[in-house]
Design a protein around this motif. Sequence first.
Motif, PDB file in Angstrom:
ATOM      1  N   ALA A 150     -10.265   4.209 -10.952  1.00  0.00           N
ATOM      2  CA  ALA A 150     -11.685   3.901 -10.770  1.00  0.00           C
ATOM      3  C   ALA A 150     -12.028   3.820  -9.286  1.00  0.00           C
ATOM      4  O   ALA A 150     -13.079   4.288  -8.859  1.00  0.00           O
ATOM      5  N   ALA A 151     -11.147   3.232  -8.494  1.00  0.00           N
ATOM      6  CA  ALA A 151     -11.383   3.133  -7.052  1.00  0.00           C
ATOM      7  C   ALA A 151     -11.356   4.516  -6.414  1.00  0.00           C
ATOM      8  O   ALA A 151     -12.156   4.810  -5.528  1.00  0.00           O
ATOM      9  N   ASN A 154     -14.708   6.219  -7.172  1.00  0.00           N
ATOM     10  CA  ASN A 154     -15.839   5.699  -6.395  1.00  0.00           C
ATOM     11  C   ASN A 154     -15.788   6.148  -4.957  1.00  0.00           C
ATOM     12  O   ASN A 154     -16.807   6.444  -4.365  1.00  0.00           O
ATOM     13  N   SER A 155     -14.612   6.224  -4.355  1.00  0.00           N
ATOM     14  CA  SER A 155     -14.519   6.604  -2.947  1.00  0.00           C
ATOM     15  C   SER A 155     -14.806   8.082  -2.752  1.00  0.00           C
ATOM     16  O   SER A 155     -15.362   8.481  -1.755  1.00  0.00           O
ATOM     17  N   SER A 157     -16.881   9.898  -4.621  1.00  0.00           N
ATOM     18  CA  SER A 157     -18.279  10.191  -4.943  1.00  0.00           C
ATOM     19  C   SER A 157     -19.244   9.577  -3.934  1.00  0.00           C
ATOM     20  O   SER A 157     -20.431   9.722  -4.062  1.00  0.00           O
ATOM     21  N   GLY A 158     -18.724   8.906  -2.923  1.00  0.00           N
ATOM     22  CA  GLY A 158     -19.577   8.252  -1.934  1.00  0.00           C
ATOM     23  C   GLY A 158     -20.144   9.210  -0.919  1.00  0.00           C
ATOM     24  O   GLY A 158     -21.020   8.869  -0.162  1.00  0.00           O
ATOM     25  N   GLY A 163     -23.332  11.474  -4.267  1.00  0.00           N
ATOM     26  CA  GLY A 163     -23.622  10.089  -3.924  1.00  0.00           C
ATOM     27  C   GLY A 163     -25.082   9.749  -4.179  1.00  0.00           C
ATOM     28  O   GLY A 163     -25.415   8.675  -4.617  1.00  0.00           O
ATOM     29  N   ASN A 166     -25.705   9.217  -7.857  1.00  0.00           N
ATOM     30  CA  ASN A 166     -25.214   7.928  -8.312  1.00  0.00           C
ATOM     31  C   ASN A 166     -26.199   6.823  -7.965  1.00  0.00           C
ATOM     32  O   ASN A 166     -26.425   5.926  -8.748  1.00  0.00           O
ATOM     33  N   ASN A 170     -28.173   4.368 -10.555  1.00  0.00           N
ATOM     34  CA  ASN A 170     -28.077   2.925 -10.441  1.00  0.00           C
ATOM     35  C   ASN A 170     -29.459   2.288 -10.398  1.00  0.00           C
ATOM     36  O   ASN A 170     -29.670   1.220 -10.942  1.00  0.00           O
TER      37      ASN A 170
END
Length: 175
Positions: A150-151, A154-155, A157-158, A163, A166, A170
């Motif tokens: 998961a980490a 997330n890194s 897709s930043g 990004g 996302n 959100n």
Amino acid sequence: MMKRNALDLWVGVFVAIGLGALLFLALKVGNLGSFSAAKTYLVKADFDNIGGLKKRAPVKSAGVTVGRVEDIDFDTKTYEAAVTMSIDSRYEFPKDTSAKILTSGLLGEQYVGLSAGGDTAMLKDGDTLKLTQSAVVLENLISQFLFSKAADGNSSSGSGSSGSSNSSSNSKDSK
């Protein structure tokens, strides 16, 4: 009449063999299959997590059973499991021996594995092993793997256009 007596004898023999087999299996399941009158010495080790370790579990070194787990207790001061092992006096181990809780097979029983160190002084009755490694808990491994994936997700897709998508998803969730 003679055939009836022979038949009764054979039935009795098979029943006795069956009862003996059941007794053998019961002793094996309860880790009571090997009674030993050999002299032993007690060694203690503290573990953060003992998993499914039980009393009478084998203590092995290099695959050879060298003792048994005598007692498992909880230390309220250190909040660790205190394991007392009974080691056959034929087997001497250096003071810097390490203890690990291992599993035989994927779903097998757990046991304590001893790895001998290089110290010249040997363990004696009542000594405590300082180097210990707790049981590997499958649920902890799976959660660590999932959290690391998961980490990683997330890194990566930043950056870039993913990004921004996302952040817009959100903001939709927060409305």
